[in-house]
Design a protein around this motif. Structure first.
Motif, PDB file in Angstrom:
ATOM      1  N   ALA A   1     -10.488 -10.807  -3.044  1.00  0.00           N
ATOM      2  CA  ALA A   1      -9.600 -10.687  -1.966  1.00  0.00           C
ATOM      3  C   ALA A   1      -8.818 -11.533  -2.338  1.00  0.00           C
ATOM      4  CB  ALA A   1     -10.277 -11.551  -0.839  1.00  0.00           C
ATOM      5  N   ALA A   2      -7.027 -11.341  -2.203  1.00  0.00           N
ATOM      6  CA  ALA A   2      -5.960 -11.816  -2.766  1.00  0.00           C
ATOM      7  C   ALA A   2      -5.344 -12.602  -0.870  1.00  0.00           C
ATOM      8  CB  ALA A   2      -5.045 -11.434  -3.314  1.00  0.00           C
ATOM      9  N   SER A   3      -4.983 -13.897  -0.843  1.00  0.00           N
ATOM     10  CA  SER A   3      -4.184 -14.030   0.599  1.00  0.00           C
ATOM     11  C   SER A   3      -2.587 -15.567  -0.164  1.00  0.00           C
ATOM     12  CB  SER A   3      -5.962 -15.511   1.139  1.00  0.00           C
ATOM     13  OG  SER A   3      -6.290 -15.938   0.228  1.00  0.00           O
ATOM     14  N   GLY A   4      -2.484 -15.556   1.073  1.00  0.00           N
ATOM     15  CA  GLY A   4      -1.379 -16.384   0.596  1.00  0.00           C
ATOM     16  C   GLY A   4      -0.214 -15.457   1.129  1.00  0.00           C
ATOM     17  N   SER A   5       1.277 -15.990   1.200  1.00  0.00           N
ATOM     18  CA  SER A   5       2.237 -15.676   1.066  1.00  0.00           C
ATOM     19  C   SER A   5       2.902 -14.020  -0.169  1.00  0.00           C
ATOM     20  CB  SER A   5       3.803 -16.648   0.885  1.00  0.00           C
ATOM     21  OG  SER A   5       3.198 -17.636   1.805  1.00  0.00           O
ATOM     22  N   ILE A   6       2.321 -13.058   0.440  1.00  0.00           N
ATOM     23  CA  ILE A   6       2.310 -12.334  -0.267  1.00  0.00           C
ATOM     24  C   ILE A   6       2.667 -10.949  -0.208  1.00  0.00           C
ATOM     25  CG2 ILE A   6       1.184 -10.019  -1.337  1.00  0.00           C
ATOM     26  CD1 ILE A   6      -1.621 -11.503  -1.711  1.00  0.00           C
ATOM     27  N   PHE A   7       3.700 -10.509  -0.582  1.00  0.00           N
ATOM     28  CA  PHE A   7       4.913  -9.123   0.003  1.00  0.00           C
ATOM     29  C   PHE A   7       4.489  -8.059  -0.906  1.00  0.00           C
ATOM     30  CE2 PHE A   7       8.442  -7.175   0.758  1.00  0.00           C
ATOM     31  CZ  PHE A   7       8.860  -6.320   0.161  1.00  0.00           C
ATOM     32  N   SER A   8       4.092  -7.551  -2.051  1.00  0.00           N
ATOM     33  CA  SER A   8       3.168  -6.908  -2.790  1.00  0.00           C
ATOM     34  C   SER A   8       2.913  -7.370  -4.020  1.00  0.00           C
ATOM     35  CB  SER A   8       4.529  -5.404  -2.798  1.00  0.00           C
ATOM     36  OG  SER A   8       4.364  -6.232  -3.472  1.00  0.00           O
ATOM     37  N   ILE A   9       1.122  -6.362  -3.662  1.00  0.00           N
ATOM     38  CA  ILE A   9       0.254  -6.264  -4.906  1.00  0.00           C
ATOM     39  C   ILE A   9       0.458  -5.536  -5.820  1.00  0.00           C
ATOM     40  CG2 ILE A   9      -1.949  -7.216  -5.945  1.00  0.00           C
ATOM     41  CD1 ILE A   9      -2.788  -8.727  -3.761  1.00  0.00           C
ATOM     42  N   ASN A  10       0.804  -5.293  -7.133  1.00  0.00           N
ATOM     43  CA  ASN A  10       0.800  -4.274  -8.400  1.00  0.00           C
ATOM     44  C   ASN A  10      -0.075  -4.129  -8.696  1.00  0.00           C
ATOM     45  OD1 ASN A  10       4.375  -4.280  -7.584  1.00  0.00           O
ATOM     46  ND2 ASN A  10       3.850  -6.617  -8.606  1.00  0.00           N
ATOM     47  N   SER A  11      -0.426  -4.322  -9.941  1.00  0.00           N
ATOM     48  CA  SER A  11      -1.924  -4.113 -10.639  1.00  0.00           C
ATOM     49  C   SER A  11      -3.061  -5.078 -10.079  1.00  0.00           C
ATOM     50  CB  SER A  11      -1.476  -3.820 -11.772  1.00  0.00           C
ATOM     51  OG  SER A  11      -1.531  -4.792 -12.426  1.00  0.00           O
ATOM     52  N   MET A  12      -3.908  -4.985 -10.153  1.00  0.00           N
ATOM     53  CA  MET A  12      -5.415  -5.611 -10.227  1.00  0.00           C
ATOM     54  C   MET A  12      -6.003  -5.858 -10.783  1.00  0.00           C
ATOM     55  SD  MET A  12      -5.579  -5.965  -6.342  1.00  0.00           S
ATOM     56  CE  MET A  12      -6.260  -7.649  -5.820  1.00  0.00           C
ATOM     57  N   GLY A  13      -7.121  -6.168 -11.667  1.00  0.00           N
ATOM     58  CA  GLY A  13      -7.936  -5.839 -12.543  1.00  0.00           C
ATOM     59  C   GLY A  13      -8.937  -7.075 -12.426  1.00  0.00           C
TER      60      GLY A  13
ATOM     61  N   ALA B   1      -4.178  -2.497   1.914  1.00  0.00           N
ATOM     62  CA  ALA B   1      -4.614  -3.233   3.383  1.00  0.00           C
ATOM     63  C   ALA B   1      -4.945  -4.387   3.185  1.00  0.00           C
ATOM     64  CB  ALA B   1      -5.066  -2.466   4.327  1.00  0.00           C
ATOM     65  N   LYS B   2      -6.117  -5.005   2.428  1.00  0.00           N
ATOM     66  CA  LYS B   2      -6.619  -5.423   2.502  1.00  0.00           C
ATOM     67  C   LYS B   2      -6.680  -6.800   1.646  1.00  0.00           C
ATOM     68  CE  LYS B   2     -10.199  -3.926   5.935  1.00  0.00           C
ATOM     69  NZ  LYS B   2     -12.106  -3.835   5.953  1.00  0.00           N
ATOM     70  N   ASN B   3      -5.642  -6.164   0.581  1.00  0.00           N
ATOM     71  CA  ASN B   3      -4.936  -6.995  -0.301  1.00  0.00           C
ATOM     72  C   ASN B   3      -6.422  -7.084  -1.180  1.00  0.00           C
ATOM     73  OD1 ASN B   3      -2.564  -7.306  -0.124  1.00  0.00           O
ATOM     74  ND2 ASN B   3      -2.194  -8.340   1.265  1.00  0.00           N
ATOM     75  N   MET B   4      -7.569  -6.400  -1.302  1.00  0.00           N
ATOM     76  CA  MET B   4      -8.732  -6.467  -2.143  1.00  0.00           C
ATOM     77  C   MET B   4      -8.962  -5.810  -3.232  1.00  0.00           C
ATOM     78  SD  MET B   4     -11.426  -7.129   1.138  1.00  0.00           S
ATOM     79  CE  MET B   4     -12.114  -8.136  -0.648  1.00  0.00           C
ATOM     80  N   VAL B   5      -9.731  -6.000  -3.789  1.00  0.00           N
ATOM     81  CA  VAL B   5     -10.089  -5.238  -5.204  1.00  0.00           C
ATOM     82  C   VAL B   5     -11.763  -5.075  -5.412  1.00  0.00           C
ATOM     83  CG1 VAL B   5      -9.463  -7.155  -6.520  1.00  0.00           C
ATOM     84  CG2 VAL B   5      -9.618  -4.561  -7.476  1.00  0.00           C
ATOM     85  N   PHE B   6     -12.136  -4.420  -6.319  1.00  0.00           N
ATOM     86  CA  PHE B   6     -13.853  -3.924  -6.332  1.00  0.00           C
ATOM     87  C   PHE B   6     -14.313  -3.475  -7.280  1.00  0.00           C
ATOM     88  CE2 PHE B   6     -14.254  -5.006  -2.092  1.00  0.00           C
ATOM     89  CZ  PHE B   6     -13.367  -4.232  -0.961  1.00  0.00           C
TER      90      PHE B   6
END
Length: 123
Positions: free
Chosen positions: A23-35, A74-79
């Motif tokens: 889970a990502a949190s903080g002052s996030i505008f957008s998340i591009n790639s996750m890994g 929507a939740k800024n999460m990666v699984f």
């Protein structure tokens, strides 16, 4: 500014499954790639799987057909769903995110890492 928190690691027998979450949190505008990356004792950190904001995925050959990466924008999460686990999958697994954030009127883009979660697969 941005924090990544992983969960879901543990001890499992060969052939078993685990599901990692980040889970990502903080002052996030957008998340591009996750890994997801992993580092086994005495080895360099290696890429396991990545996913773009549009859902395009990429896997290291050794996990293709066994691991599945997904995300909830929507939740800024990666699984990472890990099936048919092998002893050689034993490692600390790290979440990574390429994040755009704003500080005042200025925008920034940077990569962030989680603290890691241990996955141990017994034979």
């Amino acid at each position: 500014q941005v924090q990544l928190v992983e969960s879901g690691g543990g001890l499992v027998q060969a052939g078993g499954s685990l599901r990692l979450s980040c889970a990502a949190s903080g002052s996030i505008f957008s998340i591009n790639s996750m890994g997801w990356y992993r580092q086994a004792p005495g080895k360099q950190r290696e890429l396991v799987a990545t996913i773009t904001s549009g859902g395009s995925t990429n896997y290291v050959d050794s996990v293709k057909g066994r691991f599945t990466i997904s995300r909830d924008n929507a939740k800024n999460m990666v699984f990472l769903q890990m099936d048919s686990l092998k002893p050689e999958d034993t490692a600390v697994y790290y979440c990574n995110a390429d994040v755009t954030y704003y500080s005042g009127y200025l925008g920034y883009r940077d990569g962030y890492w989680g603290q890691g979660t241990q996955v141990t697969v017994s034979s």
